[in-house]
Scaffold this motif. Structure first.
Motif, PDB file in Angstrom:
ATOM      1  N   ARG A  57     -47.403  12.230   2.129  1.00  0.00           N
ATOM      2  CA  ARG A  57     -48.148  13.403   2.606  1.00  0.00           C
ATOM      3  C   ARG A  57     -49.540  13.026   3.092  1.00  0.00           C
ATOM      4  NH1 ARG A  57     -46.493  18.237  -1.590  1.00  0.00           N
ATOM      5  NH2 ARG A  57     -44.634  17.221  -2.413  1.00  0.00           N
ATOM      6  N   LEU A  58     -50.038  13.871   3.983  1.00  0.00           N
ATOM      7  CA  LEU A  58     -51.383  13.687   4.537  1.00  0.00           C
ATOM      8  C   LEU A  58     -52.234  14.894   4.175  1.00  0.00           C
ATOM      9  CD1 LEU A  58     -50.416  12.521   8.146  1.00  0.00           C
ATOM     10  CD2 LEU A  58     -51.366  11.083   6.326  1.00  0.00           C
ATOM     11  N   TYR A  59     -53.490  14.643   3.850  1.00  0.00           N
ATOM     12  CA  TYR A  59     -54.413  15.739   3.533  1.00  0.00           C
ATOM     13  C   TYR A  59     -55.676  15.584   4.368  1.00  0.00           C
ATOM     14  CZ  TYR A  59     -51.331  16.734  -0.336  1.00  0.00           C
ATOM     15  OH  TYR A  59     -50.215  17.054  -1.079  1.00  0.00           O
ATOM     16  N   ASN A  75     -55.709  20.322   1.504  1.00  0.00           N
ATOM     17  CA  ASN A  75     -55.640  20.960   2.817  1.00  0.00           C
ATOM     18  C   ASN A  75     -55.937  22.430   2.582  1.00  0.00           C
ATOM     19  OD1 ASN A  75     -54.831  18.938   4.535  1.00  0.00           O
ATOM     20  ND2 ASN A  75     -52.819  19.808   4.998  1.00  0.00           N
TER      21      ASN A  75
HETATM   22  C1  LIG Z   1     -52.404  18.907   5.917  1.00  0.00           C
HETATM   23  O1  LIG Z   1     -52.836  19.284   7.207  1.00  0.00           O
HETATM   24  C2  LIG Z   1     -52.530  18.309   8.196  1.00  0.00           C
HETATM   25  C3  LIG Z   1     -53.193  18.755   9.486  1.00  0.00           C
HETATM   26  O2  LIG Z   1     -52.869  20.076   9.785  1.00  0.00           O
HETATM   27  C4  LIG Z   1     -51.021  18.167   8.316  1.00  0.00           C
HETATM   28  O3  LIG Z   1     -50.715  17.180   9.261  1.00  0.00           O
HETATM   29  C5  LIG Z   1     -50.461  17.754   6.957  1.00  0.00           C
HETATM   30  O4  LIG Z   1     -49.058  17.705   7.011  1.00  0.00           O
HETATM   31  C6  LIG Z   1     -50.894  18.746   5.889  1.00  0.00           C
HETATM   32  N1  LIG Z   1     -50.471  18.226   4.581  1.00  0.00           N
HETATM   33  C7  LIG Z   1     -49.837  18.960   3.674  1.00  0.00           C
HETATM   34  C8  LIG Z   1     -49.481  18.263   2.397  1.00  0.00           C
HETATM   35  O5  LIG Z   1     -49.565  20.132   3.832  1.00  0.00           O
END
Ligand SMILES: *[C@@H]1O[C@H](CO)[C@@H](O)[C@H](O)[C@H]1NC(C)=O
Ligand SMILES: *[C@@H]1O[C@H](CO)[C@@H](O)[C@H](O)[C@H]1NC(C)=O
Length: 217
Positions: A57-59, A75
């Motif tokens: 996952r990305l935050y 996020n």
């Molecule tokens: C958090 O936000 C980013 C950018 O909008 C998105 O790419 C990412 O999937 C999000 N991460 C989660 C865990 O929701």
């Protein structure tokens, strides 16, 4: 040393020692600020490996928390007033636990906090669920949805390959009308007894692990 020298030292020594002191102070300030910059960057360089629950996952934001070596990645979505978090806490031993939560009362303490907790059960599986810390000796049982001050979903946990860190994931629907700034509380403990997280130390960093956070930043 300064007192011993005061009666006898000629002024020129004082001047040079003042310059030496100033140089030392400047060096110390420089060391502190570069340390601060490195600390601020620590969580930014973390990547979620993508094991069982995490999936790489990305935050958008993260903060290195000032106690217990923990970090919070998040996020925040203002339009829906929700925040998705990944709480990371170092956990040396397999039988420890980690928890993170928001205290909707705004008090900087555990009582009243709605938390998510994660640990390894005796049968080897990971447990992760919301729980309400309603006293200094909470049951640590899973909260029924009606017990929570705000909805929490998507609770999951990950224990990294070397067993050195517990990660708890959750999505919190933040209380309405209170903006994006909240009191949050985090914790880790070293024991789980009969699949229930046992009490953490009640001194030092374990009772100082609270702060305010503005999720919009
Ligand atoms: C958090 O936000 C980013 C950018 O909008 C998105 O790419 C990412 O999937 C999000 N991460 C989660 C865990 O929701
Ligand atoms: C482990 O224990 C939990 C809680 O009792 C249970 O729900 C789960 O099915 C068990 N898993 C295995 C693999 O035994």
């Amino acid at each position: 040393m300064e007192m011993a020298a005061a009666g006898t030292a000629p002024r020129r020594f004082s001047a040079s020692s003042a310059i030496a002191s100033l140089a030392f102070v400047l060096a110390a300030v420089a060391a502190c600020s570069s340390f601060g910059a490195e600390a601020a960057a620590a969580c930014l360089s973390h990547t979620f490996s993508g094991g069982s629950g995490g999936g790489g996952r990305l935050y958008a934001s993260c903060t290195d928390l000032p106690r217990l070596g923990a970090a919070l990645h998040y996020n925040y979505t203002a339009a829906t007033n929700t925040v998705s978090v990944a709480f990371r806490a170092p956990l040396g031993e397999d039988d420890g636990w980690a928890a993170w939560g928001i205290n909707p009362s705004g008090r900087a303490g555990m009582v009243g906090t709605n938390a998510v907790v994660a640990f390894r059960r005796a049968n080897g599986t990971l447990a992760a669920y919301p729980t309400v810390l309603d006293s200094y000796a909470p049951t640590m049982e899973p909260a029924a949805p009606g017990d929570l001050a705000f909805p929490v979903s998507g609770v999951a946990a990950e224990h990294d390959a070397e067993g050195k860190e517990m990660v708890v994931y959750a999505t919190v629907a933040l209380p309405a009308g209170e903006g994006s700034k909240f009191t949050h509380v985090w914790q880790r403990g070293s024991a789980v007894v009969n699949n229930v997280p046992a009490a953490h130390p009640t001194t030092g960093d374990n009772v100082l692990s609270t702060a305010t956070i503005d999720f919009s930043q």
